[in-house]
Design a protein around this motif. Structure first.
Motif, PDB file in Angstrom:
ATOM      1  N   PHE A  98      -2.193 -23.835 -23.263  1.00 53.65           N
ATOM      2  CA  PHE A  98      -1.509 -22.816 -24.235  1.00 53.65           C
ATOM      3  C   PHE A  98      -0.696 -23.093 -24.865  1.00 53.65           C
ATOM      4  O   PHE A  98      -0.206 -21.813 -25.645  1.00 53.65           O
ATOM      5  CB  PHE A  98      -2.017 -21.660 -23.076  1.00 53.65           C
ATOM      6  N   VAL A  99       0.499 -23.258 -23.967  1.00 59.54           N
ATOM      7  CA  VAL A  99       1.995 -22.610 -23.710  1.00 59.54           C
ATOM      8  C   VAL A  99       2.244 -24.133 -25.240  1.00 59.54           C
ATOM      9  O   VAL A  99       2.394 -23.303 -26.565  1.00 59.54           O
ATOM     10  CB  VAL A  99       2.752 -23.740 -23.285  1.00 59.54           C
TER      11      VAL A  99
ATOM     12  N   VAL B 214      -5.612 -27.302 -30.075  1.00 59.24           N
ATOM     13  CA  VAL B 214      -5.211 -27.624 -29.459  1.00 59.24           C
ATOM     14  C   VAL B 214      -5.847 -25.536 -28.189  1.00 59.24           C
ATOM     15  O   VAL B 214      -6.369 -26.308 -27.432  1.00 59.24           O
ATOM     16  CB  VAL B 214      -3.848 -27.151 -29.245  1.00 59.24           C
ATOM     17  N   MET B 215      -6.042 -24.731 -29.547  1.00 60.78           N
ATOM     18  CA  MET B 215      -6.307 -23.261 -28.595  1.00 60.78           C
ATOM     19  C   MET B 215      -7.827 -23.299 -28.813  1.00 60.78           C
ATOM     20  O   MET B 215      -8.471 -22.953 -27.510  1.00 60.78           O
ATOM     21  CB  MET B 215      -5.944 -21.865 -29.228  1.00 60.78           C
TER      22      MET B 215
ATOM     23  N   LEU C 147      -9.472 -21.958 -25.174  1.00 57.02           N
ATOM     24  CA  LEU C 147     -10.500 -21.133 -25.193  1.00 57.02           C
ATOM     25  C   LEU C 147     -11.884 -21.601 -24.942  1.00 57.02           C
ATOM     26  O   LEU C 147     -12.240 -20.772 -23.644  1.00 57.02           O
ATOM     27  CB  LEU C 147     -10.634 -20.424 -26.866  1.00 57.02           C
ATOM     28  N   ILE C 148     -12.197 -23.296 -24.943  1.00 54.34           N
ATOM     29  CA  ILE C 148     -13.730 -22.941 -24.487  1.00 54.34           C
ATOM     30  C   ILE C 148     -13.357 -23.647 -23.150  1.00 54.34           C
ATOM     31  O   ILE C 148     -14.206 -22.630 -22.473  1.00 54.34           O
ATOM     32  CB  ILE C 148     -13.958 -24.194 -25.517  1.00 54.34           C
ATOM     33  N   PRO C 149     -12.720 -23.795 -22.144  1.00 58.08           N
ATOM     34  CA  PRO C 149     -12.914 -24.410 -20.757  1.00 58.08           C
ATOM     35  C   PRO C 149     -11.911 -23.562 -20.468  1.00 58.08           C
ATOM     36  O   PRO C 149     -12.805 -23.055 -19.280  1.00 58.08           O
ATOM     37  CB  PRO C 149     -12.098 -25.669 -21.112  1.00 58.08           C
ATOM     38  N   ALA C 150     -11.143 -22.580 -20.478  1.00 58.11           N
ATOM     39  CA  ALA C 150     -10.339 -21.471 -20.169  1.00 58.11           C
ATOM     40  C   ALA C 150     -11.205 -20.856 -18.910  1.00 58.11           C
ATOM     41  O   ALA C 150     -11.144 -21.091 -17.444  1.00 58.11           O
ATOM     42  CB  ALA C 150      -9.675 -20.617 -20.530  1.00 58.11           C
TER      43      ALA C 150
ATOM     44  N   TYR D 105       3.176 -13.259 -22.716  1.00 58.00           N
ATOM     45  CA  TYR D 105       2.410 -13.754 -22.289  1.00 58.00           C
ATOM     46  C   TYR D 105       3.204 -14.778 -21.387  1.00 58.00           C
ATOM     47  O   TYR D 105       2.714 -15.390 -19.904  1.00 58.00           O
ATOM     48  CB  TYR D 105       1.937 -15.077 -22.920  1.00 58.00           C
ATOM     49  N   ILE D 106       4.015 -14.944 -21.731  1.00 55.99           N
ATOM     50  CA  ILE D 106       5.386 -15.536 -20.259  1.00 55.99           C
ATOM     51  C   ILE D 106       5.875 -15.159 -19.257  1.00 55.99           C
ATOM     52  O   ILE D 106       6.000 -15.610 -18.276  1.00 55.99           O
ATOM     53  CB  ILE D 106       6.695 -16.234 -21.433  1.00 55.99           C
TER      54      ILE D 106
END
Lengths: 551, 228
Positions: free
Chosen positions: A51-52, A88-89, A94-97, A485-486
């Motif tokens: 995500f980062v 990446v996203m 997004l799919i595994p989160a 987000y941080i």
């Protein structure tokens, strides 16, 4: 069969301080674990890193778009950045989160099971994910890829001289990771429910995970074969999708979206499951229309397979098939709206607690609604042709993916954080972060609706000067969003050491996960629980857990 | 193993009962359902490429008929029969495990392995013939008997190599799994109480056979439709 009441379970749990975290020590005890809770932690760390990384690419794009000239990134680098942001996203965050982190941790506990049905396959899923992620990182470090995350042919097969093969291989492998997760969930939900836990007693998070798993299981293999054909074509120069050799590039788009549209539901269905559980927990109520919400998940999963060609309205499909796919796409709005109305009806005249998970979910409901309604704009053939490949589309899917999925992921992470770690996060900071995310998100993406509608195309690093004001707003919003987000990254890690102990059930919520200790013992429950109450039935559950309801 | 005595009926722990299942029945149902779900994935995996094959077949019926005529029906037919027999021996192996006959399990599993290997050898012979005939797509493709359709024949051969190659890969994986099951049958792991691994091996093997039952007519037998 055991007849332990949850009251006994709680007492046994309180007498021991062994849990899944301190049960064993050492790196190998984590890397070779078969415990679904530890595998969830492995996933949590991995998806956070991705995500980062994906966020870094997004920030670089937003900084480039501060000015109309292409001054920070060359057009080639910009192409790579939006491609790698998407890859990446989507494939690695997004799919595994929600399934692989929250689902892995919570689903077996909500079912009263000791683990998922196939613990070794669960660990294999994580290793496949890591293999794919490492291939993806090697691709990024050695020069990246520039095809867009959709890998459209013939650019991806013939013209791009970036690392298309490595990226598609990573997507292929990540796909198998998600297939195995879905398979594990389906079998677990069918075969591992605690005694008395009938289908209509399941939390709605479980129903959502079930619908998600069906899509993972049935859509992902089509992506696998499509990417295989693409890799074969690119490697040995044959023409599955090459018009010069008799192939058809539009077929690639059909096959790609046959997976990738359902994949949108892989990303949003789990978010809807989190929303249902959180709404119930923070209103102390049964979800209004439980069965409608449960079956609307399955309806979305089913209809999701019938709408893919709405991505192809400008690709040369016949007007009749465009009309059919337009109609079917409108149809998906029905089960989605059922959910939104039912959450709203649950909130009506409830005593709502305004804790962080609930704040995120209130944001989720509003933003998902905007994302969904603008989806209807795009399902209308005429309007879609006007805004195809503009920032309108970018804004639409970010409202669904970020405003929907990421908001719900943050909600779920905060909601179950006390269960996962046994510690409370700092509420004030968390509310601040939720507010920053909401404000930053809208500031980032609402201007993009306008930009797209007035004609700014996506995927360019330079643009006409009249678009600058809205782009500056968007970049400013992205900076606020980044802070939002941080902050959780810092305070959640901080809370592992310094947070106050959460206790078994800090929210006064119902569900089997709140009946066991925090963090849960290695086997989740000291004795298999017996379920005699419906989902979200506060009086019955509280009685079974041996405590009085104090709202 | 769970050290909790659950309930009042005698609860002996079978050595192959994994700790997170209540009993062998639950474990068996979970394993077989898992394999069925995996096969659903496989159907969509092969379904994707079959769908693409079908679209091009409708677009280029002439070239498809010519290309199917280039396949060796004898080898394909032998392989079909060999695979059907191997499905029978696999089913008998499951039966032998259910009734706890170690020797028949070993005989039937070994027979399945032998038939599977015969299939792969015959497939290998076909591949080498196609290679020599210049029917491997890409830069090796030198077949030009019917120049008008040569390019589309190459497209057909993409599907031929792709689909039979994926099928053969599944056969090789299946042979590897068979070796593992044979090893366990040798150790006499299976009996009336516990035979799930043999059963899910059987499910997988039958699935791979069924894929071939589709591939054989699609790739070998459509010749006569357009060119008598």
């Amino acid at each position: 069969m055991t007849t332990a009441t949850l009251h006994d379970v709680r007492l046994v749990g309180a007498q021991t301080n062994r849990n899944y975290i301190n049960d064993e020590y050492g790196a190998l005890s984590w890397l070779l674990t078969k415990d679904h809770k530890r595998i969830a932690i492995l996933y949590l760390i991995s998806v956070s890193v991705m995500f980062v990384l994906g966020g870094f690419f997004a920030m670089m794009m937003r900084i480039e778009l501060l000015t109309p000239e292409g001054d920070l990134l060359t057009s080639d680098t910009y192409n790579k950045f939006f491609t790698m942001h998407g890859v990446v996203m989507i494939f690695f965050f997004l799919i595994p989160a929600i399934p692989a982190v929250l689902g892995n941790f919570i689903l077996p506990i909500q079912l009263g099971a000791k683990d998922l049905a196939f613990p070794k396959i669960n660990l294999l899923s994580w290793y496949l994910y890591m293999a794919a992620a490492i291939i993806g990182l090697v691709v990024i470090i050695t020069g990246g890829v520039d095809t867009g995350w959709t890998f459209y042919t013939p650019f991806s097969t013939q013209y791009s001289n970036t690392h298309v093969f490595g990226t598609t291989l990573a997507g292929f492998i990540a796909g198998f990771s998600s297939i195995l997760t879905g398979l594990n969930f389906i079998v677990t939900i069918h075969r591992m429910r605690a005694p008395g836990l009938t289908w209509y007693r399941l939390p709605l998070f479980v129903w959502a995970m079930y619908a998600t798993s069906v899509v993972m299981l049935l859509a992902t293999p089509v992506l696998a074969i499509t990417l295989t054909m693409l890799m074969i074509e690119r490697t040995i120069g044959v023409g599955f999708f090459d018009p010069a050799l008799g192939g058809d590039p539009v077929l690639y788009q059909h096959m790609f979206w046959f997976y990738s549209h359902p994949a949108v539901y892989i990303m949003i269905l789990p978010a809807m499951g989190v929303a249902s559980d959180v709404v119930a927990a923070f209103t102390r109520k049964k979800i209004f229309g439980y069965r409608f919400v449960a079956f609307s998940s399955l309806a979305i999963a089913f209809l999701g397979f019938l709408v893919w060609a709405h991505h192809l309205f400008v690709a040369g499909i016949s007007v009749y098939s465009a009309m059919i796919f337009s109609f079917l796409s409108f149809f998906v709005a029905v089960p989605s709206a059922i959910k939104v109305f039912n959450w709203t009806a649950t909130l009506y005249r409830a005593s709502v607690s305004w804790q962080t998970p609930m704040l995120y979910i209130l944001g989720f409901i509003g933003l998902f609604t905007i994302g969904g309604v603008t989806g209807l704009f795009l399902a209308s053939i005429g309007l879609d042709i006007h805004v195809t490949d503009t920032y309108f589309v970018v804004a639409h899917f970010h409202y669904v993916m970020v405003g929907g999925t990421v908001m719900a992921y943050m909600a779920g992470l905060h909601y179950w954080w006390p269960k996962i770690t046994g510690k409370m996060y700092p509420e004030w900071w968390a509310r601040l972060a939720a507010l920053l995310v909401f404000v930053g998100f809208n500031l980032t993406f609402f201007p993009q609706f306008i930009l797209g509608y007035v004609g700014m195309p996506r995927r360019y690093h330079a643009y006409a000067p009249e678009f600058q004001v809205l782009n500056v707003l968007s970049t400013a919003g992205a900076s606020v969003l980044a802070v939002g987000y941080i902050l959780p990254l810092i305070y959640l890690v901080w809370s592992i050491w310094y947070g106050r102990p959460a206790g078994r059930n800090p929210w006064g919520a119902v569900g089997l996960e709140w009946a066991t200790s925090s963090p849960p013992p290695k086997e989740n429950f000291h004795e298999t629980p017996v379920v005699t109450w419906d989902a979200y039935d506060y009086p019955a559950m509280m009685k079974a857990m041996g405590e009085t309801q104090n709202v | 193993m769970s050290d909790l005595a659950l309930g009042n009926e005698p609860h002996h722990h079978h050595p192959f009962l994994q700790h997170h299942f209540e009993d062998l029945g639950q474990q068996h149902e979970a394993s077989t359902l898992g394999m069925w779900m995996f096969l659903c994935t496989e159907i969509l995996f092969f379904g994707g490429i079959l769908c693409a094959y079908w679209i091009y077949r409708v677009m280029y019926p002439e070239a498809w008929a010519v290309a199917a005529g280039l396949q060796n029906k004898l080898y394909g037919g032998i392989n079909t029969i060999v695979l059907i027999i191997s499905s029978l021996t696999m089913a008998l192996a499951v039966r032998a495990a259910q009734v706890g006959s170690r020797i028949w399990q070993l005989i039937m599993l070994f027979a399945t392995l032998v038939f599977g290997s015969i299939f792969l050898v015959v497939k290998g012979i076909e591949y080498s013939i196609h290679w020599k005939e210049g029917l491997f797509p890409g830069s090796h493709f030198t077949w030009h008997e019917h120049p008008a359709v040569a390019q589309k024949v190459q497209l057909f051969m993409c599907f031929y190599w792709g689909m039979t190659g994926l099928h053969a890969l599944h056969m090789i994986i299946g042979a590897g799994l068979l070796l593992w099951i044979i090893g366990r049958a040798w150790r006499n792991d299976f009996g009336p109480e516990y035979y799930a691994p043999v059963e899910i091996m059987g499910l997988y093997w039958h699935f791979v056979d069924i894929v071939w039952i589709f591939l054989f007519p699609f790739l070998y037998l459509i010749h006569g439709v357009h060119h008598g």
